[in-house]
Design a protein around this motif. Sequence first.
Motif, PDB file in Angstrom:
ATOM      1  N   VAL A 103     -40.248  16.225  36.749  1.00 16.54           N
ATOM      2  CA  VAL A 103     -39.639  15.768  38.000  1.00 16.54           C
ATOM      3  C   VAL A 103     -39.451  14.255  37.956  1.00 16.54           C
ATOM      4  O   VAL A 103     -38.406  13.723  38.348  1.00 16.54           O
ATOM      5  CB  VAL A 103     -40.503  16.172  39.214  1.00 16.54           C
ATOM      6  N   ALA A 104     -40.454  13.548  37.462  1.00 15.55           N
ATOM      7  CA  ALA A 104     -40.382  12.085  37.403  1.00 15.55           C
ATOM      8  C   ALA A 104     -39.266  11.610  36.485  1.00 15.55           C
ATOM      9  O   ALA A 104     -38.668  10.554  36.718  1.00 15.55           O
ATOM     10  CB  ALA A 104     -41.718  11.512  36.936  1.00 15.55           C
ATOM     11  N   ALA A 105     -38.970  12.375  35.440  1.00 13.73           N
ATOM     12  CA  ALA A 105     -37.962  11.953  34.470  1.00 13.73           C
ATOM     13  C   ALA A 105     -36.600  11.748  35.103  1.00 13.73           C
ATOM     14  O   ALA A 105     -35.812  10.904  34.662  1.00 13.73           O
ATOM     15  CB  ALA A 105     -37.859  12.974  33.338  1.00 13.73           C
ATOM     16  N   ALA A 106     -36.321  12.505  36.179  1.00 18.52           N
ATOM     17  CA  ALA A 106     -35.026  12.377  36.847  1.00 18.52           C
ATOM     18  C   ALA A 106     -34.855  11.014  37.505  1.00 18.52           C
ATOM     19  O   ALA A 106     -33.732  10.608  37.822  1.00 18.52           O
ATOM     20  CB  ALA A 106     -34.876  13.486  37.890  1.00 18.52           C
ATOM     21  N   LEU A 107     -35.954  10.279  37.703  1.00 22.92           N
ATOM     22  CA  LEU A 107     -35.893   8.988  38.379  1.00 22.92           C
ATOM     23  C   LEU A 107     -35.759   7.820  37.418  1.00 22.92           C
ATOM     24  O   LEU A 107     -35.514   6.692  37.851  1.00 22.92           O
ATOM     25  CB  LEU A 107     -37.158   8.791  39.233  1.00 22.92           C
ATOM     26  N   HIS A 108     -35.931   8.058  36.137  1.00 20.65           N
ATOM     27  CA  HIS A 108     -35.987   6.949  35.192  1.00 20.65           C
ATOM     28  C   HIS A 108     -34.692   6.142  35.156  1.00 20.65           C
ATOM     29  O   HIS A 108     -34.714   4.901  35.113  1.00 20.65           O
ATOM     30  CB  HIS A 108     -36.326   7.464  33.796  1.00 20.65           C
ATOM     31  N   ASP A 109     -33.551   6.808  35.162  1.00 27.63           N
ATOM     32  CA  ASP A 109     -32.276   6.087  35.118  1.00 27.63           C
ATOM     33  C   ASP A 109     -32.087   5.232  36.369  1.00 27.63           C
ATOM     34  O   ASP A 109     -31.556   4.111  36.295  1.00 27.63           O
ATOM     35  CB  ASP A 109     -31.109   7.070  34.981  1.00 27.63           C
ATOM     36  N   GLU A 110     -32.531   5.751  37.511  1.00 28.76           N
ATOM     37  CA  GLU A 110     -32.375   4.997  38.752  1.00 28.76           C
ATOM     38  C   GLU A 110     -33.277   3.758  38.752  1.00 28.76           C
ATOM     39  O   GLU A 110     -32.885   2.678  39.214  1.00 28.76           O
ATOM     40  CB  GLU A 110     -32.679   5.894  39.939  1.00 28.76           C
TER      41      GLU A 110
END
Length: 217
Positions: free
Chosen positions: A123-130
């Motif tokens: 779930v956290a990985a989806a935030l890395h680009d942001e």
Amino acid sequence: MPKRVDHRERRALIADALMRVAAEQGLEAVSLRHVAAAAGVSAGMVQHYFRTRDEMMTFALAVVRERNESRVTRAIGALGATPAPRTLLRTMLAELLPLDEERRADGRVALAFLAYTAVRPAVAAALHDETAALLGFVAGQIRAGAHPGVDPERAAVGLLAVLEGLGIYLLGGHYPPETALAALDTQLDLLFGPEADRPPTGADASRAATGPRRPAR
């Protein structure tokens, strides 16, 4: 004729209910049943739109990001066409601090979500680009207007860490808003001095501000 259903509106209704539950009762209270009760709909309807708790939490965070983007866009728009880098960053970061009840409610959800993702790498990985986009924007403004010798990337990491720390303490009631804003100004003064003298780069601050809505929101 069957009534036309606005699916995004229903998803937003459920996400708002999730945020109320998380803000008022804590993340541990977030469940399909509790969220359905808060939204005034059936648990089956919640499951129709969100198959898992992860999906509900991710959508709720997206709602928080949209609200933050709207706030930042309005505030930066009031600065005029070419605000100095320090002024632009100060305006953007101040809008992301939980300085009023609306932003505190969003900040509590963001804080709960980040704790939730700490043990869920997928779930956290989806935030890395942001996160990278937000850091890149802040570093660009620091590069454009800070004192010579300041490392823009490291300074951006530090400035956002200060923002998040202030947000956590504001949410806990440890500081009044004026103390948090004074601390933010002190950090910006260390990087830029009290006056900014160069225009910002051409990046869009409001879009950059839609990274993961940490407690600072």
